[in-house]
Write an enzyme that holds these catalytic residues in place. Structure first.
Site, mmCIF file in Angstrom:
data_model
loop_
_atom_site.group_PDB
_atom_site.id
_atom_site.type_symbol
_atom_site.label_atom_id
_atom_site.label_comp_id
_atom_site.label_asym_id
_atom_site.label_seq_id
_atom_site.Cartn_x
_atom_site.Cartn_y
_atom_site.Cartn_z
ATOM 1 N N ASP A 1 0.732 -1.212 -0.130
ATOM 2 C CA ASP A 1 -0.063 0.014 -0.091
ATOM 3 C C ASP A 1 0.825 1.173 -0.012
ATOM 4 O O ASP A 1 2.029 1.325 0.432
ATOM 5 C CB ASP A 1 -0.755 0.080 1.386
ATOM 6 C CG ASP A 1 -1.917 0.909 1.118
ATOM 7 O OD1 ASP A 1 -2.466 1.305 0.160
ATOM 8 O OD2 ASP A 1 -2.596 1.481 2.169
ATOM 9 N N ASN B 1 -10.648 -2.527 -5.731
ATOM 10 C CA ASN B 1 -9.871 -1.494 -6.277
ATOM 11 C C ASN B 1 -10.511 -1.076 -7.799
ATOM 12 O O ASN B 1 -10.182 -0.335 -8.552
ATOM 13 C CB ASN B 1 -8.392 -2.011 -6.494
ATOM 14 C CG ASN B 1 -7.544 -1.958 -5.334
ATOM 15 O OD1 ASN B 1 -6.594 -2.701 -5.128
ATOM 16 N ND2 ASN B 1 -8.072 -0.945 -4.466
HETATM 17 C C1 IPE Z 1 -5.268 -2.673 -0.168
HETATM 18 O O1 IPE Z 1 -4.830 -1.278 -0.361
HETATM 19 C C2 IPE Z 1 -5.257 -3.215 -1.539
HETATM 20 C C3 IPE Z 1 -3.883 -3.587 -2.255
HETATM 21 C C4 IPE Z 1 -3.044 -3.226 -1.392
HETATM 22 C C5 IPE Z 1 -3.945 -4.069 -3.435
HETATM 23 P P1 IPE Z 1 -6.017 -0.246 -0.576
HETATM 24 O O2 IPE Z 1 -5.515 1.067 -0.827
HETATM 25 O O3 IPE Z 1 -7.050 -0.625 -1.426
HETATM 26 O O4 IPE Z 1 -6.945 -0.499 0.804
HETATM 27 P P2 IPE Z 1 -7.766 0.499 1.574
HETATM 28 O O5 IPE Z 1 -8.719 1.280 0.570
HETATM 29 O O6 IPE Z 1 -6.710 1.921 2.118
HETATM 30 O O7 IPE Z 1 -8.101 0.043 2.695
HETATM 31 C C1 IPE Z 2 -1.451 0.220 -3.331
HETATM 32 O O1 IPE Z 2 -1.123 1.632 -3.327
HETATM 33 C C2 IPE Z 2 -1.719 0.026 -4.591
HETATM 34 C C3 IPE Z 2 -2.921 -0.494 -4.851
HETATM 35 C C4 IPE Z 2 -4.099 -0.498 -4.035
HETATM 36 C C5 IPE Z 2 -3.320 -0.986 -6.578
HETATM 37 P P1 IPE Z 2 -2.500 2.826 -3.390
HETATM 38 O O2 IPE Z 2 -2.980 3.070 -4.981
HETATM 39 O O3 IPE Z 2 -3.729 2.158 -2.588
HETATM 40 O O4 IPE Z 2 -1.720 3.879 -2.784
HETATM 41 P P2 IPE Z 2 -2.457 4.834 -1.655
HETATM 42 O O5 IPE Z 2 -2.942 4.146 -0.385
HETATM 43 O O6 IPE Z 2 -3.672 5.824 -2.227
HETATM 44 O O7 IPE Z 2 -1.443 5.851 -1.104
HETATM 45 MG MG MG Z 3 -4.096 2.430 -0.570
#
Ligand code: IPE
Ligand code: IPE
Ligand code: MG
Length: 263
Positions: A24, A72
């Protein structure tokens, strides 16, 4: 067959055999630098390469990476498209690295949701790496734990209706056989990067007794030193699985310390 020589630093305690990572913080990392979010995803792919290679070199048996959740798909179309193209490119460009490290790649999740370009790259990479006998790398793609459990229950119900499974035979072990990766051992350690204290629908069944480590580093910043920090922390954990200290394997100094504390 290529396989790295296992080089494991002495961290004074057990090493996790099965590691799962919630990758994340890509977007936040990029935005902090004044860049578009997707640049964070691109840089995150470098972390995937470094962490995968480091785990293989340290003899981790299985690594599950949460790369894209069922939730996502709600993100803006352009970001989703970028991620899917990045996934397809990763699956093709990483083949030499996977082969030279003896890594077998597979995926869990609602894989039928993936666009054709990502799906065909995935199937071909799975096929090419199937004979490797080193670390198992599992990508969680269009993955959601509640979806996985619901999908498993549907299959259980179908088998019960077909008469191949008696309701009284449904227990933890039979249910496990219907999960996306029935042979996968439970993760010993779940790492989440970027500081959030939640599981975001990841391996809810399998991680019941996993140790959890949250790193403040965003995923693009999470490299070998941060991985070692997580492993060193794991080495100091005492895993009891509901039992008592004397029942569980733990580093001797920690055991002695806890026993003294318990009186
Ligand atoms: C969790 O991250 C999913 C992945 C790392 C693929 P998200 O960014 O989607 O999770 P939330 O929305 O902060 O819970
Ligand atoms: C994790 O990084 C990757 C995926 C969930 C695909 P994020 O895109 O969630 O990055 P933040 O959490 O918004 O910084
Ligand atoms: Mg995230």
């Amino acid at each position: 067959m290529a396989r790295p020589r296992i080089q494991r630093p002495d961290l004074g305690g057990p090493f996790p055999e099965h590691v799962a990572i919630i990758m994340d913080g890509n977007g936040r990392w990029a935005e902090r630098l004044g860049w578009r979010r997707v640049w964070g995803h691109r840089e995150g792919a470098q972390s995937v390469r470094e962490i995968t290679t480091a785990c293989a070199e340290m003899g981790v048996k299985s690594l599950t990476l949460y790369a894209f959740s069922v939730e996502n798909w709600k993100r803006p179309r352009r970001e989703v498209q970028y991620l899917m193209r990045l996934l397809a490119r990763y699956l093709i460009e990483e083949r030499p690295t996977l082969m030279s490290n003896g890594i077998r790649l597979s995926a869990i999740g609602r894989l039928d949701d993936l666009p054709e370009v990502a799906m065909s790259a995935l199937r071909e990479t799975e096929r090419r790496t199937a004979g490797n006998d080193g670390m198992q790398l599992r990508l969680a793609l269009s993955y959601g734990s509640r979806t996985e459990i619901a999908d498993a229950l549907r299959l259980v119900a179908e088998d019960a209706r077909a008469g191949v499974l008696a309701p009284e035979d449904v227990n933890e072990e039979t249910l496990r056989r219907y999960l996306y990766a029935p042979m996968a051992a439970d993760p010993d350690l779940v790492i989440r990067t970027a500081g959030e204290l939640r599981l975001s629908n990841f391996l809810l069944w399998q991680a019941s007794y996993a140790e959890i480590f949250v790193s403040h580093a965003c995923w693009p910043e999470f490299r070998r030193p941060q991985l070692l920090e997580a492993f060193a922390d794991y080495a100091r954990r005492v895993r009891k699985f509901g039992g008592l200290i004397q029942d569980c394997p733990a580093p001797a100094p920690v055991r002695a310390e806890r026993r003294a504390a318990e009186g």
